[in-house]
Design a protein around this motif. Structure first.
Motif, PDB file in Angstrom:
ATOM      1  N   PHE A  33       0.820  -1.208   0.000  1.00 45.81           N
ATOM      2  CA  PHE A  33       0.000   0.000   0.000  1.00 45.81           C
ATOM      3  C   PHE A  33       0.857   1.262   0.000  1.00 45.81           C
ATOM      4  O   PHE A  33       0.484   2.291  -0.564  1.00 45.81           O
ATOM      5  N   ASN A  34       2.056   1.212   0.632  1.00 50.73           N
ATOM      6  CA  ASN A  34       2.963   2.359   0.613  1.00 50.73           C
ATOM      7  C   ASN A  34       3.378   2.690  -0.823  1.00 50.73           C
ATOM      8  O   ASN A  34       3.422   3.855  -1.228  1.00 50.73           O
ATOM      9  N   GLN A  35       3.668   1.645  -1.593  1.00 51.12           N
ATOM     10  CA  GLN A  35       4.096   1.838  -2.968  1.00 51.12           C
ATOM     11  C   GLN A  35       2.951   2.375  -3.831  1.00 51.12           C
ATOM     12  O   GLN A  35       3.150   3.262  -4.660  1.00 51.12           O
ATOM     13  N   THR A  36       1.743   1.836  -3.629  1.00 54.03           N
ATOM     14  CA  THR A  36       0.589   2.311  -4.391  1.00 54.03           C
ATOM     15  C   THR A  36       0.306   3.779  -4.103  1.00 54.03           C
ATOM     16  O   THR A  36       0.068   4.585  -5.011  1.00 54.03           O
ATOM     17  N   LEU A  37       0.345   4.144  -2.816  1.00 55.85           N
ATOM     18  CA  LEU A  37       0.119   5.546  -2.436  1.00 55.85           C
ATOM     19  C   LEU A  37       1.189   6.450  -3.024  1.00 55.85           C
ATOM     20  O   LEU A  37       0.909   7.554  -3.505  1.00 55.85           O
ATOM     21  N   TYR A  38       2.436   5.979  -2.972  1.00 55.84           N
ATOM     22  CA  TYR A  38       3.547   6.788  -3.480  1.00 55.84           C
ATOM     23  C   TYR A  38       3.420   7.013  -4.988  1.00 55.84           C
ATOM     24  O   TYR A  38       3.550   8.148  -5.473  1.00 55.84           O
ATOM     25  N   LEU A  39       3.166   5.947  -5.740  1.00 52.47           N
ATOM     26  CA  LEU A  39       3.053   6.065  -7.195  1.00 52.47           C
ATOM     27  C   LEU A  39       1.886   6.968  -7.573  1.00 52.47           C
ATOM     28  O   LEU A  39       1.992   7.801  -8.482  1.00 52.47           O
ATOM     29  N   ARG A  40       0.773   6.815  -6.875  1.00 50.22           N
ATOM     30  CA  ARG A  40      -0.391   7.658  -7.159  1.00 50.22           C
ATOM     31  C   ARG A  40      -0.066   9.125  -6.872  1.00 50.22           C
ATOM     32  O   ARG A  40      -0.419  10.017  -7.655  1.00 50.22           O
ATOM     33  N   ALA A  41       0.630   9.367  -5.760  1.00 46.54           N
ATOM     34  CA  ALA A  41       0.971  10.740  -5.386  1.00 46.54           C
ATOM     35  C   ALA A  41       1.957  11.365  -6.363  1.00 46.54           C
ATOM     36  O   ALA A  41       1.827  12.537  -6.735  1.00 46.54           O
ATOM     37  N   VAL A  42       2.950  10.576  -6.804  1.00 46.53           N
ATOM     38  CA  VAL A  42       3.960  11.096  -7.742  1.00 46.53           C
ATOM     39  C   VAL A  42       3.313  11.440  -9.084  1.00 46.53           C
ATOM     40  O   VAL A  42       3.569  12.509  -9.655  1.00 46.53           O
ATOM     41  N   ILE A  43       2.471  10.544  -9.588  1.00 46.12           N
ATOM     42  CA  ILE A  43       1.785  10.801 -10.852  1.00 46.12           C
ATOM     43  C   ILE A  43       0.918  12.050 -10.739  1.00 46.12           C
ATOM     44  O   ILE A  43       0.910  12.915 -11.623  1.00 46.12           O
ATOM     45  N   GLY A  44       0.206  12.149  -9.606  1.00 46.06           N
ATOM     46  CA  GLY A  44      -0.635  13.322  -9.379  1.00 46.06           C
ATOM     47  C   GLY A  44       0.168  14.600  -9.308  1.00 46.06           C
ATOM     48  O   GLY A  44      -0.225  15.645  -9.845  1.00 46.06           O
ATOM     49  N   LEU A  45       1.323  14.535  -8.656  1.00 45.54           N
ATOM     50  CA  LEU A  45       2.191  15.703  -8.514  1.00 45.54           C
ATOM     51  C   LEU A  45       2.707  16.171  -9.880  1.00 45.54           C
ATOM     52  O   LEU A  45       2.761  17.375 -10.155  1.00 45.54           O
ATOM     53  N   ILE A  46       3.056  15.219 -10.725  1.00 49.00           N
ATOM     54  CA  ILE A  46       3.540  15.561 -12.076  1.00 49.00           C
ATOM     55  C   ILE A  46       2.437  16.236 -12.896  1.00 49.00           C
ATOM     56  O   ILE A  46       2.659  17.254 -13.570  1.00 49.00           O
ATOM     57  N   ILE A  47       1.231  15.675 -12.821  1.00 50.49           N
ATOM     58  CA  ILE A  47       0.109  16.233 -13.583  1.00 50.49           C
ATOM     59  C   ILE A  47      -0.248  17.630 -13.082  1.00 50.49           C
ATOM     60  O   ILE A  47      -0.468  18.559 -13.873  1.00 50.49           O
ATOM     61  N   LEU A  48      -0.302  17.794 -11.758  1.00 49.84           N
ATOM     62  CA  LEU A  48      -0.648  19.095 -11.187  1.00 49.84           C
ATOM     63  C   LEU A  48       0.409  20.145 -11.507  1.00 49.84           C
ATOM     64  O   LEU A  48       0.079  21.295 -11.831  1.00 49.84           O
ATOM     65  N   SER A  49       1.678  19.751 -11.431  1.00 50.34           N
ATOM     66  CA  SER A  49       2.767  20.681 -11.757  1.00 50.34           C
ATOM     67  C   SER A  49       2.690  21.105 -13.222  1.00 50.34           C
ATOM     68  O   SER A  49       2.874  22.288 -13.550  1.00 50.34           O
ATOM     69  N   SER A  50       2.401  20.144 -14.100  1.00 52.15           N
ATOM     70  CA  SER A  50       2.274  20.442 -15.525  1.00 52.15           C
ATOM     71  C   SER A  50       1.098  21.386 -15.778  1.00 52.15           C
ATOM     72  O   SER A  50       1.193  22.314 -16.592  1.00 52.15           O
ATOM     73  N   ALA A  51      -0.009  21.142 -15.069  1.00 51.46           N
ATOM     74  CA  ALA A  51      -1.189  22.007 -15.227  1.00 51.46           C
ATOM     75  C   ALA A  51      -0.896  23.426 -14.743  1.00 51.46           C
ATOM     76  O   ALA A  51      -1.313  24.407 -15.374  1.00 51.46           O
ATOM     77  N   ALA A  52      -0.175  23.533 -13.623  1.00 45.76           N
ATOM     78  CA  ALA A  52       0.170  24.856 -13.084  1.00 45.76           C
ATOM     79  C   ALA A  52       1.063  25.630 -14.055  1.00 45.76           C
ATOM     80  O   ALA A  52       0.905  26.844 -14.243  1.00 45.76           O
ATOM     81  N   ILE A  53       1.991  24.925 -14.708  1.00 47.83           N
ATOM     82  CA  ILE A  53       2.877  25.564 -15.690  1.00 47.83           C
ATOM     83  C   ILE A  53       2.098  25.944 -16.950  1.00 47.83           C
ATOM     84  O   ILE A  53       2.247  27.058 -17.476  1.00 47.83           O
ATOM     85  N   TYR A  54       1.243  25.033 -17.403  1.00 49.12           N
ATOM     86  CA  TYR A  54       0.484  25.269 -18.639  1.00 49.12           C
ATOM     87  C   TYR A  54      -0.454  26.472 -18.489  1.00 49.12           C
ATOM     88  O   TYR A  54      -0.543  27.321 -19.393  1.00 49.12           O
ATOM     89  N   PHE A  55      -1.164  26.531 -17.360  1.00 47.19           N
ATOM     90  CA  PHE A  55      -2.110  27.629 -17.131  1.00 47.19           C
ATOM     91  C   PHE A  55      -1.447  28.863 -16.508  1.00 47.19           C
ATOM     92  O   PHE A  55      -2.135  29.839 -16.198  1.00 47.19           O
TER      93      PHE A  55
END
Length: 294
Positions: A33-55
């Motif tokens: 579960f630690n790995q699942t949470l980490y991967l989900r959080a990292v993917i989310g962080l990348i998407i959110l960072s990209s959205a913040a840069i794009y907008f």
């Protein structure tokens, strides 16, 4: 009233997306579960960072109060999510449902009695009463293979109960803190700070427990990525609904996530429910009517 109804609709959609994301993560059962949470959080962080840069959103250099609110909310939200998933392995599913669904009640109590920013009314009373009855009926007879086993370690059991109860309280605090964030801060940025802290705790816990990192399969990677995107949409919509509507009302609408979860269990996982659970879901669904009825 229009703004309030829009906030309620956003919370309902957010609850539906959160239930779908939970379903996808439940399918990924081979990873820690630690790995699942980490991967989900990292993917989310990348998407959110990209959205913040794009907008071209402002992410830092806010005033001191705003920065403190963003950091505090992100840290508390990340810690609360970690406590919930950590405690989930130590208690019965029915207990986790009841304890975690107490979050809207904590939110209402703090807003009305402590902050005194909102007022208690008959509609909210009817909603809280119906949702409480519905949750009780749903969780009362919730059984699965894990729940048929008697908990042997009483100490670990109570640790799990305490963790999930604390997680529900932290969620209430997170709901309230979002109101104190400057309205000029975009909802994507607020969620971005939460995602940053969500990546750290699973890593530290994995190092502490010395869990082994396993490479996810292609199917697992697709499921985690999809769940991450859906979770992000749910998180952004929830932040928007909490900022636009009354916390005591919008937070209680989130109880409908239980109903969506049971629909998924029935149609996707072919789980059979008894009469009391069906009645509980109907009551839970009807508890929203007093909040949106004009």
């Amino acid at each position: 009233m229009q703004i309030q109804n829009a906030a309620i609709i956003k919370q309902i959609v957010s609850s539906l997306l959160a239930a779908v994301a939970s379903m996808l993560l439940k399918i990924v059962s081979q990873l820690d579960f630690n790995q699942t949470l980490y991967l989900r959080a990292v993917i989310g962080l990348i998407i959110l960072s990209s959205a913040a840069i794009y907008f071209k959103l402002q992410v830092y250099n806010f005033d001191k109060q705003t920065m403190n609110n963003l950091i505090n909310r992100g840290a508390i939200a990340g810690f609360g999510a970690f406590m919930y998933f950590k405690g989930l392995s130590l208690v019965l599913v029915s207990e986790s449902i009841l304890l975690n669904r107490m979050s809207p009640i904590w939110t209402s109590i703090i807003c009305i009695t402590v902050q005194k920013k909102e007022q208690f009314n008959s509609r909210l009373l009817i909603n809280m009463t119906l949702s409480g009855i519905g949750i009780f009926l749903i969780a009362k007879n919730k059984t699965n293979n894990n729940e048929s086993q008697i908990t042997v370690d009483t100490y670990s059991h109570w640790v799990g109960i305490t963790l999930i109860l604390l997680a529900s309280i932290t969620q209430a605090i997170v709901n309230i803190l979002v109101k104190s964030v400057n309205q000029e801060v975009d909802s994507i940025v607020i969620t971005l700070y939460q995602g940053f802290f969500a990546t750290n705790l699973p890593v530290f816990n994995s190092l502490f427990e010395e869990t082994q990192f396993n490479l996810p399969s292609v199917n697992e990677s697709i499921l985690i990525t999809t769940a991450s995107i859906i979770s992000l949409l749910a998180g952004v919509l929830q932040v928007q609904s909490m900022r636009e509507g009354k916390l005591s009302i919008v937070s209680n609408v989130s109880q409908i996530q239980l109903f969506f979860g049971y629909l998924i269990d029935f149609f996707v996982f072919s789980v059979k429910f008894n009469q009391q659970q069906i009645i509980g879901n109907i009551i839970l669904l009807s508890s929203i009517i007093p909040l949106i009825w004009k």
